[in-house]
Scaffold this motif. Sequence first.
Motif, PDB file in Angstrom:
ATOM      1  N   VAL A   1       0.866  -1.189   0.000  1.00 54.84           N
ATOM      2  CA  VAL A   1       0.000   0.000   0.000  1.00 54.84           C
ATOM      3  C   VAL A   1       0.894   1.228   0.000  1.00 54.84           C
ATOM      4  O   VAL A   1       1.743   1.391   0.885  1.00 54.84           O
ATOM      5  N   ARG A   2       0.718   2.097  -0.988  1.00 56.04           N
ATOM      6  CA  ARG A   2       1.458   3.358  -1.042  1.00 56.04           C
ATOM      7  C   ARG A   2       0.602   4.417  -0.332  1.00 56.04           C
ATOM      8  O   ARG A   2      -0.191   5.123  -0.960  1.00 56.04           O
ATOM      9  N   ALA A   3       0.776   4.509   0.984  1.00 55.43           N
ATOM     10  CA  ALA A   3      -0.050   5.418   1.781  1.00 55.43           C
ATOM     11  C   ALA A   3       0.225   6.876   1.446  1.00 55.43           C
ATOM     12  O   ALA A   3      -0.683   7.718   1.455  1.00 55.43           O
ATOM     13  N   VAL A   4       1.488   7.198   1.181  1.00 65.28           N
ATOM     14  CA  VAL A   4       1.892   8.524   0.690  1.00 65.28           C
ATOM     15  C   VAL A   4       2.746   8.286  -0.540  1.00 65.28           C
ATOM     16  O   VAL A   4       3.698   7.504  -0.509  1.00 65.28           O
ATOM     17  N   ASP A   5       2.386   8.954  -1.627  1.00 66.05           N
ATOM     18  CA  ASP A   5       2.984   8.620  -2.924  1.00 66.05           C
ATOM     19  C   ASP A   5       3.558   9.872  -3.598  1.00 66.05           C
ATOM     20  O   ASP A   5       2.832  10.653  -4.198  1.00 66.05           O
ATOM     21  N   ASP A   6       4.874  10.096  -3.424  1.00 63.69           N
ATOM     22  CA  ASP A   6       5.593  11.155  -4.131  1.00 63.69           C
ATOM     23  C   ASP A   6       4.981  12.531  -3.869  1.00 63.69           C
ATOM     24  O   ASP A   6       4.645  13.278  -4.786  1.00 63.69           O
ATOM     25  N   VAL A   7       4.886  12.894  -2.590  1.00 58.56           N
ATOM     26  CA  VAL A   7       4.266  14.154  -2.186  1.00 58.56           C
ATOM     27  C   VAL A   7       5.340  15.199  -1.909  1.00 58.56           C
ATOM     28  O   VAL A   7       6.285  14.959  -1.160  1.00 58.56           O
ATOM     29  N   SER A   8       5.192  16.358  -2.513  1.00 54.80           N
ATOM     30  CA  SER A   8       6.076  17.495  -2.275  1.00 54.80           C
ATOM     31  C   SER A   8       5.226  18.712  -1.887  1.00 54.80           C
ATOM     32  O   SER A   8       4.177  18.960  -2.492  1.00 54.80           O
ATOM     33  N   PHE A   9       5.676  19.437  -0.877  1.00 59.03           N
ATOM     34  CA  PHE A   9       4.989  20.677  -0.504  1.00 59.03           C
ATOM     35  C   PHE A   9       5.905  21.482   0.404  1.00 59.03           C
ATOM     36  O   PHE A   9       6.934  20.995   0.895  1.00 59.03           O
ATOM     37  N   THR A  10       5.546  22.731   0.617  1.00 58.52           N
ATOM     38  CA  THR A  10       6.283  23.605   1.523  1.00 58.52           C
ATOM     39  C   THR A  10       5.328  24.176   2.570  1.00 58.52           C
ATOM     40  O   THR A  10       4.104  24.210   2.374  1.00 58.52           O
ATOM     41  N   LEU A  11       5.922  24.610   3.654  1.00 59.31           N
ATOM     42  CA  LEU A  11       5.171  25.228   4.743  1.00 59.31           C
ATOM     43  C   LEU A  11       5.969  26.442   5.193  1.00 59.31           C
ATOM     44  O   LEU A  11       7.106  26.310   5.663  1.00 59.31           O
ATOM     45  N   GLY A  12       5.400  27.626   4.980  1.00 57.27           N
ATOM     46  CA  GLY A  12       6.121  28.854   5.272  1.00 57.27           C
ATOM     47  C   GLY A  12       5.943  29.331   6.694  1.00 57.27           C
ATOM     48  O   GLY A  12       5.048  28.877   7.425  1.00 57.27           O
ATOM     49  N   ARG A  13       6.772  30.244   7.119  1.00 56.03           N
ATOM     50  CA  ARG A  13       6.685  30.807   8.461  1.00 56.03           C
ATOM     51  C   ARG A  13       5.357  31.531   8.661  1.00 56.03           C
ATOM     52  O   ARG A  13       4.910  32.280   7.798  1.00 56.03           O
ATOM     53  N   GLN A  14       4.728  31.275   9.820  1.00 60.81           N
ATOM     54  CA  GLN A  14       3.451  31.887  10.200  1.00 60.81           C
ATOM     55  C   GLN A  14       2.327  31.558   9.224  1.00 60.81           C
ATOM     56  O   GLN A  14       1.333  32.284   9.158  1.00 60.81           O
ATOM     57  N   GLU A  15       2.466  30.464   8.529  1.00 58.52           N
ATOM     58  CA  GLU A  15       1.458  30.069   7.558  1.00 58.52           C
ATOM     59  C   GLU A  15       0.604  28.945   8.138  1.00 58.52           C
ATOM     60  O   GLU A  15       1.065  28.142   8.947  1.00 58.52           O
ATOM     61  N   VAL A  16      -0.660  28.910   7.738  1.00 64.23           N
ATOM     62  CA  VAL A  16      -1.528  27.785   8.048  1.00 64.23           C
ATOM     63  C   VAL A  16      -1.843  27.075   6.741  1.00 64.23           C
ATOM     64  O   VAL A  16      -2.428  27.662   5.824  1.00 64.23           O
ATOM     65  N   VAL A  17      -1.406  25.829   6.653  1.00 69.79           N
ATOM     66  CA  VAL A  17      -1.654  25.008   5.467  1.00 69.79           C
ATOM     67  C   VAL A  17      -2.491  23.806   5.890  1.00 69.79           C
ATOM     68  O   VAL A  17      -2.152  23.120   6.862  1.00 69.79           O
ATOM     69  N   SER A  18      -3.575  23.573   5.180  1.00 68.87           N
ATOM     70  CA  SER A  18      -4.436  22.426   5.469  1.00 68.87           C
ATOM     71  C   SER A  18      -4.203  21.314   4.460  1.00 68.87           C
ATOM     72  O   SER A  18      -4.057  21.574   3.260  1.00 68.87           O
ATOM     73  N   ILE A  19      -4.171  20.085   4.966  1.00 69.37           N
ATOM     74  CA  ILE A  19      -4.162  18.896   4.114  1.00 69.37           C
ATOM     75  C   ILE A  19      -5.519  18.238   4.266  1.00 69.37           C
ATOM     76  O   ILE A  19      -5.903  17.830   5.364  1.00 69.37           O
TER      77      ILE A  19
END
Length: 274
Positions: free
Chosen positions: A35-53
């Motif tokens: 099972v490929r639970a996470v498959d080739d995921v790229s992302f960034t998270l900046g300072r003081q940022e709120v990022v939702s998955i």
Amino acid sequence: MSAQPRSDAEPRGGAEPLIEAKSLSRVFGHGANTVRAVDDVSFTLGRQEVVSIVGESGSGKSTLARLVLRLLDPTSGTLHLSGRDVTSLKGRDLQAYWRDVQAVFQDPFSSFNQFFTVRRLLNRSLRLAAAGSAERGETLMAQALEHVGLSADVLDKWPHQLSGGQRQRVMIARALMLQPRILVADEATSMLDASLRANILNVLADLRRDYDMTILFITHDIGQACYVSDRVLVMSQGKVVEQGPTDEVIFSPRHEYTQRLLADVPRLHENILD
């Protein structure tokens, strides 16, 4: 209809990302049971940022959160904090990472040792914080509890004496005492009723404002993601199928999966515009 993830996955302001994940994958099992639970995921998270998955159960979002928390090792790919490769940290280096990156999980009751009072629970976390004197520890506990809207009266209470919302606030205070740079909230509101959910979301918003905190918010509820996020990543079957600024993802979704998630929240557009 299908689409490639948006290319505008950079943190706001164009600054160097605080977290950068490059081609992260996590595979469980072998052979036919792989099972490929996470498959080739790229992302960034900046300072003081709120990022939702955002994604449904089984989409891989919680596995991705555990990779960021270094509770799981990736099968492949890398993770960087402020440009430093933290993919394979061990021992004291990993403990230091956990001071920078803290978590609040889905079930606040199971996160407690049922035989610990709130005071004892928080005191154990202070060891990681290296708070110093007992007086300094008491100050940190009181400040953290006050910030999440709880009085010091809860310190001598047992978990069963607290409401679900109070338990989740204690868990946020527990993370806050370590003064982390990043908070990973993994379905932190999913077991609360509507009024308590809104309350916890407001607490998270306050943390970003008052502590310059960066938040990675994991949720199956795209409505909540819209409420708190600067950017949204949508996951399905281990892949990020769409990502971008919140308003673009909500008002101009490109992927059919995102469109289906939005269709399940029929009044979302009206609520945003109100």
